[in-house]
Design an enzyme around this catalytic site. Sequence first.
Site, PDB file in Angstrom:
ATOM      1  N   HIS A 182      24.833   3.914 -25.769  1.00  0.00           N
ATOM      2  CA  HIS A 182      25.858   3.413 -26.702  1.00  0.00           C
ATOM      3  C   HIS A 182      25.486   3.638 -28.170  1.00  0.00           C
ATOM      4  O   HIS A 182      25.588   2.725 -29.006  1.00  0.00           O
ATOM      5  CB  HIS A 182      26.146   1.926 -26.422  1.00  0.00           C
ATOM      6  CG  HIS A 182      27.607   1.657 -26.251  1.00  0.00           C
ATOM      7  ND1 HIS A 182      28.292   0.712 -26.963  1.00  0.00           N
ATOM      8  CD2 HIS A 182      28.515   2.230 -25.443  1.00  0.00           C
ATOM      9  CE1 HIS A 182      29.561   0.703 -26.619  1.00  0.00           C
ATOM     10  NE2 HIS A 182      29.725   1.622 -25.682  1.00  0.00           N
ATOM     11  N   TYR A 225      24.572  -4.718 -24.853  1.00  0.00           N
ATOM     12  CA  TYR A 225      25.690  -3.853 -24.478  1.00  0.00           C
ATOM     13  C   TYR A 225      25.659  -3.550 -22.977  1.00  0.00           C
ATOM     14  O   TYR A 225      24.607  -3.251 -22.420  1.00  0.00           O
ATOM     15  CB  TYR A 225      25.646  -2.508 -25.244  1.00  0.00           C
ATOM     16  CG  TYR A 225      26.530  -1.519 -24.551  1.00  0.00           C
ATOM     17  CD1 TYR A 225      27.906  -1.632 -24.672  1.00  0.00           C
ATOM     18  CD2 TYR A 225      26.017  -0.586 -23.651  1.00  0.00           C
ATOM     19  CE1 TYR A 225      28.746  -0.818 -23.950  1.00  0.00           C
ATOM     20  CE2 TYR A 225      26.853   0.237 -22.932  1.00  0.00           C
ATOM     21  CZ  TYR A 225      28.213   0.116 -23.084  1.00  0.00           C
ATOM     22  OH  TYR A 225      29.044   0.898 -22.358  1.00  0.00           O
ATOM     23  N   GLU A 236      32.925   9.939 -25.556  1.00  0.00           N
ATOM     24  CA  GLU A 236      34.031   9.018 -25.287  1.00  0.00           C
ATOM     25  C   GLU A 236      34.788   8.635 -26.561  1.00  0.00           C
ATOM     26  O   GLU A 236      35.935   8.222 -26.479  1.00  0.00           O
ATOM     27  CB  GLU A 236      33.548   7.773 -24.536  1.00  0.00           C
ATOM     28  CG  GLU A 236      32.658   6.872 -25.333  1.00  0.00           C
ATOM     29  CD  GLU A 236      32.150   5.689 -24.505  1.00  0.00           C
ATOM     30  OE1 GLU A 236      31.692   5.909 -23.379  1.00  0.00           O
ATOM     31  OE2 GLU A 236      32.208   4.570 -25.017  1.00  0.00           O
ATOM     32  N   ASP A 238      23.904   4.295 -20.203  1.00  0.00           N
ATOM     33  CA  ASP A 238      24.631   4.450 -21.469  1.00  0.00           C
ATOM     34  C   ASP A 238      23.823   3.816 -22.597  1.00  0.00           C
ATOM     35  O   ASP A 238      23.550   2.611 -22.562  1.00  0.00           O
ATOM     36  CB  ASP A 238      25.997   3.752 -21.339  1.00  0.00           C
ATOM     37  CG  ASP A 238      26.922   4.050 -22.502  1.00  0.00           C
ATOM     38  OD1 ASP A 238      26.461   4.656 -23.487  1.00  0.00           O
ATOM     39  OD2 ASP A 238      28.106   3.670 -22.418  1.00  0.00           O
ATOM     40  N   ARG A 275      32.385  13.895 -22.411  1.00  0.00           N
ATOM     41  CA  ARG A 275      33.043  12.677 -21.907  1.00  0.00           C
ATOM     42  C   ARG A 275      34.400  12.388 -22.537  1.00  0.00           C
ATOM     43  O   ARG A 275      34.937  11.289 -22.399  1.00  0.00           O
ATOM     44  CB  ARG A 275      32.105  11.481 -22.120  1.00  0.00           C
ATOM     45  CG  ARG A 275      31.088  11.393 -21.027  1.00  0.00           C
ATOM     46  CD  ARG A 275      30.141  10.255 -21.181  1.00  0.00           C
ATOM     47  NE  ARG A 275      30.718   8.949 -21.415  1.00  0.00           N
ATOM     48  CZ  ARG A 275      31.428   8.248 -20.531  1.00  0.00           C
ATOM     49  NH1 ARG A 275      31.686   8.755 -19.336  1.00  0.00           N
ATOM     50  NH2 ARG A 275      31.898   7.063 -20.834  1.00  0.00           N
ATOM     51  N   GLU A 280      23.740   8.715 -21.692  1.00  0.00           N
ATOM     52  CA  GLU A 280      25.023   8.811 -22.408  1.00  0.00           C
ATOM     53  C   GLU A 280      24.897   8.318 -23.837  1.00  0.00           C
ATOM     54  O   GLU A 280      24.238   7.308 -24.096  1.00  0.00           O
ATOM     55  CB  GLU A 280      26.025   7.960 -21.632  1.00  0.00           C
ATOM     56  CG  GLU A 280      27.372   7.835 -22.280  1.00  0.00           C
ATOM     57  CD  GLU A 280      28.280   6.941 -21.441  1.00  0.00           C
ATOM     58  OE1 GLU A 280      28.068   6.812 -20.216  1.00  0.00           O
ATOM     59  OE2 GLU A 280      29.202   6.355 -22.023  1.00  0.00           O
ATOM     60  N   GLU A 317      34.062   8.532 -14.715  1.00  0.00           N
ATOM     61  CA  GLU A 317      33.789   7.089 -14.741  1.00  0.00           C
ATOM     62  C   GLU A 317      34.985   6.342 -14.153  1.00  0.00           C
ATOM     63  O   GLU A 317      36.132   6.695 -14.407  1.00  0.00           O
ATOM     64  CB  GLU A 317      33.562   6.633 -16.187  1.00  0.00           C
ATOM     65  CG  GLU A 317      33.214   5.169 -16.319  1.00  0.00           C
ATOM     66  CD  GLU A 317      32.976   4.763 -17.786  1.00  0.00           C
ATOM     67  OE1 GLU A 317      33.383   5.509 -18.692  1.00  0.00           O
ATOM     68  OE2 GLU A 317      32.379   3.696 -17.993  1.00  0.00           O
ATOM     69  N   ARG A 372      26.106   3.621 -12.779  1.00  0.00           N
ATOM     70  CA  ARG A 372      25.515   3.450 -14.108  1.00  0.00           C
ATOM     71  C   ARG A 372      24.747   2.137 -14.123  1.00  0.00           C
ATOM     72  O   ARG A 372      25.270   1.127 -13.635  1.00  0.00           O
ATOM     73  CB  ARG A 372      26.636   3.422 -15.153  1.00  0.00           C
ATOM     74  CG  ARG A 372      26.148   3.369 -16.574  1.00  0.00           C
ATOM     75  CD  ARG A 372      27.296   3.195 -17.548  1.00  0.00           C
ATOM     76  NE  ARG A 372      27.459   1.799 -17.906  1.00  0.00           N
ATOM     77  CZ  ARG A 372      28.108   1.382 -18.995  1.00  0.00           C
ATOM     78  NH1 ARG A 372      28.674   2.261 -19.812  1.00  0.00           N
ATOM     79  NH2 ARG A 372      28.220   0.103 -19.259  1.00  0.00           N
ATOM     80  N   TRP A 424      27.494  -0.449 -32.457  1.00  0.00           N
ATOM     81  CA  TRP A 424      27.750  -1.181 -31.214  1.00  0.00           C
ATOM     82  C   TRP A 424      27.954  -0.193 -30.075  1.00  0.00           C
ATOM     83  O   TRP A 424      28.532   0.852 -30.222  1.00  0.00           O
ATOM     84  CB  TRP A 424      28.988  -2.075 -31.312  1.00  0.00           C
ATOM     85  CG  TRP A 424      29.118  -2.829 -30.027  1.00  0.00           C
ATOM     86  CD1 TRP A 424      28.334  -3.850 -29.612  1.00  0.00           C
ATOM     87  CD2 TRP A 424      30.036  -2.547 -28.956  1.00  0.00           C
ATOM     88  NE1 TRP A 424      28.711  -4.235 -28.360  1.00  0.00           N
ATOM     89  CE2 TRP A 424      29.749  -3.455 -27.916  1.00  0.00           C
ATOM     90  CE3 TRP A 424      31.069  -1.620 -28.787  1.00  0.00           C
ATOM     91  CZ2 TRP A 424      30.446  -3.462 -26.725  1.00  0.00           C
ATOM     92  CZ3 TRP A 424      31.766  -1.624 -27.615  1.00  0.00           C
ATOM     93  CH2 TRP A 424      31.449  -2.536 -26.591  1.00  0.00           C
TER      94      TRP A 424
HETATM   95  O1  KDG Z   1      36.469   0.543 -25.643  1.00  0.00           O
HETATM   96  C1  KDG Z   1      35.116   0.830 -25.600  1.00  0.00           C
HETATM   97  C2  KDG Z   1      34.645   0.910 -24.167  1.00  0.00           C
HETATM   98  O2  KDG Z   1      35.481   1.685 -23.395  1.00  0.00           O
HETATM   99  C3  KDG Z   1      33.233   1.438 -24.127  1.00  0.00           C
HETATM  100  O3  KDG Z   1      32.374   0.508 -24.723  1.00  0.00           O
HETATM  101  C4  KDG Z   1      32.818   1.691 -22.706  1.00  0.00           C
HETATM  102  O4  KDG Z   1      30.880   2.903 -23.377  1.00  0.00           O
HETATM  103  C5  KDG Z   1      31.721   2.650 -22.534  1.00  0.00           C
HETATM  104  C6  KDG Z   1      31.667   3.329 -21.247  1.00  0.00           C
HETATM  105  O5  KDG Z   1      30.844   4.223 -21.133  1.00  0.00           O
HETATM  106  O6  KDG Z   1      32.433   2.992 -20.357  1.00  0.00           O
HETATM  107 MG    MG Z   2      29.935   4.783 -22.914  1.00  0.00          MG
END
Ligand code: KDG
Ligand code: MG
Length: 402
Positions: free
Chosen positions: A212, A159, A262, A210, A283, A236, A339, A147, A402
Site C-alpha cells: 500500500h 492497512y 490500482e 499489499d 493492476r 503490490e 482480485e 493475499r 495510506w
Molecule cells: O478504495 C481503496 C481500496 O480499494 C484499496 O485500499 C484496496 O489496496 C486495495 C486492494 O488491493 O484491494
Molecule cells: Mg492494493
Amino acid sequence: MRITDAKVIVTSPGRNFVTLKITTSDGVTGIGDATLNGRELSVASYLRDHVCPLLIGRDPARIEDTWQYLYRGAYWRRGPVTMTAIAAVDTALWDIKGKVAGLPVYQLLGGRSRAGVTVYGHANGETIPEVLDEVARYVDLGYRAVRVQCGIPGLDATYGVSRDKMFYEPADANLPSEATWSTERYLRVVPELFAAVRDRFGYDLRILHDIHHRLTPIEAGGLGSRLEEYAPFWLEDPVPAELQDGFRLIRQHTTAPIAVGEVFNSIWDCEQLIREQLIDFIRATVVHAGGITHLRRIFDLAALHHVRTGSHGATDLSPACMSAALHLDIAVPNFGIQEYMRHTEATDEVFPHGYRFADGYLHPSEEPGLGVDIDEKLAARYPYEPAYLPVNRLTDGSMHNW
Ligand code: KDG
Ligand code: MG
C-alpha cells in the site's frame, strides 16, 4: 439507434456505489460502474453535469469515437474523476453492444482464452495465527491464491486488517479516521508472516501481499529479497508510483514480482513501468482506467513487455465493474490474476449479476452484454452516506501514505 437517456444512480447498500445507466431508442439499456471510493459525488456530478447531456442523441454503437470524444473533447485530460466517468460510459456502451449482438462481451473481445478467471481473496488478522486461520478459510472455499496481511505489533490499526473478513471496507467514517505507521516494525513482521504461511500451507498456494505505497524503493528492494525464499506471487504497490524511476532501484535488489496500478487511470501512468519491464503485473481496472476500451489498450501494451494483468477488485468496485473485468480477463492473452473481494448480500441484491465463483475461478456471465443490472427501486432504498478512507501518520505525527 440513439441514446435517449443517461442516468446517474447513487446508492449505498452497505457502501456507496455510483452507476451510470444508458438507455437507447430501442429500449436497450447498459450500465457502468462510476465509483471512486471517498470521492463518489465528484464523479456523479461530472457525469450528471458535464457528460450525460453530451450522450443524448449519440449512436451507442460508436464506442471508440465516444471514448475519444470524451477524452480529447474535454481538453482537461486524465485524472481519476474524468477517467472514472469515461469508464462508466464506455462500460455501459459495451453492455449495450453485447445485448444488441446477442453475445456476452468477451465474445466481442476475441472470445475465451482460458477456462476460468483465477482470483485471490484477502486473508487478514491482527496476529499471524489469526491470518493462518483466515487463509485456511479461503483454501476451504477453493481459492488458489490468497493475499495475506497482518497487524503490526505495537500499532493500533494496520492497512488491510479489518473486522470484515470476506468483504473489504476501509471507508469507515464520515471524516477520515487516522492510522499510525512504522516501517521498522512492519519490515520485521512481514517475513515472519510469509514463513508461517509457507510452513502451514506449503508452496502450491499463491501468496500475495499489499504494501500500500508505504516504503521507499530501497526498503522495498530489501523486503523483496528477504521474501524471495517464500516465493511470493507478488508484492503490490511497494512505493508510491509517481516516481517511476524508483522501480529500477527495486529491480536492482530483488526478483520478487511487483504489481502496481490500482490508482492508475490511464496508459500514461504505466507506460514507462511497462516499457522498461519494471513491473510484472498491471493492476489498473475497468472503472478507474477509462473502461474496457482503454484497459484493453493498457493490457495490449503490457503483453508486448511480458507484463501480466492483475486487476484491482476490492469491495468498493461494484458488481458492474467486476462483471466487465471478467469479460476482459477471460479474453486477453496476458491475464495474470484477478482480485475478488465479495460484496455484501445487500449489494448483490441491488446489482443482480450472472458471474459465479467455483473452484478458485470466477466465470463471467454467458448472458448477452455484461450480465449485470441495477435494481433501481431497491437502490433508492439506500441513500448516499458520506464515508472517507483513512489517512496514515508516522509515529511522530508526520503524514504518510495510506
Ligand atoms: O478504495 C481503496 C481500496 O480499494 C484499496 O485500499 C484496496 O489496496 C486495495 C486492494 O488491493 O484491494
Ligand atoms: Mg492494493
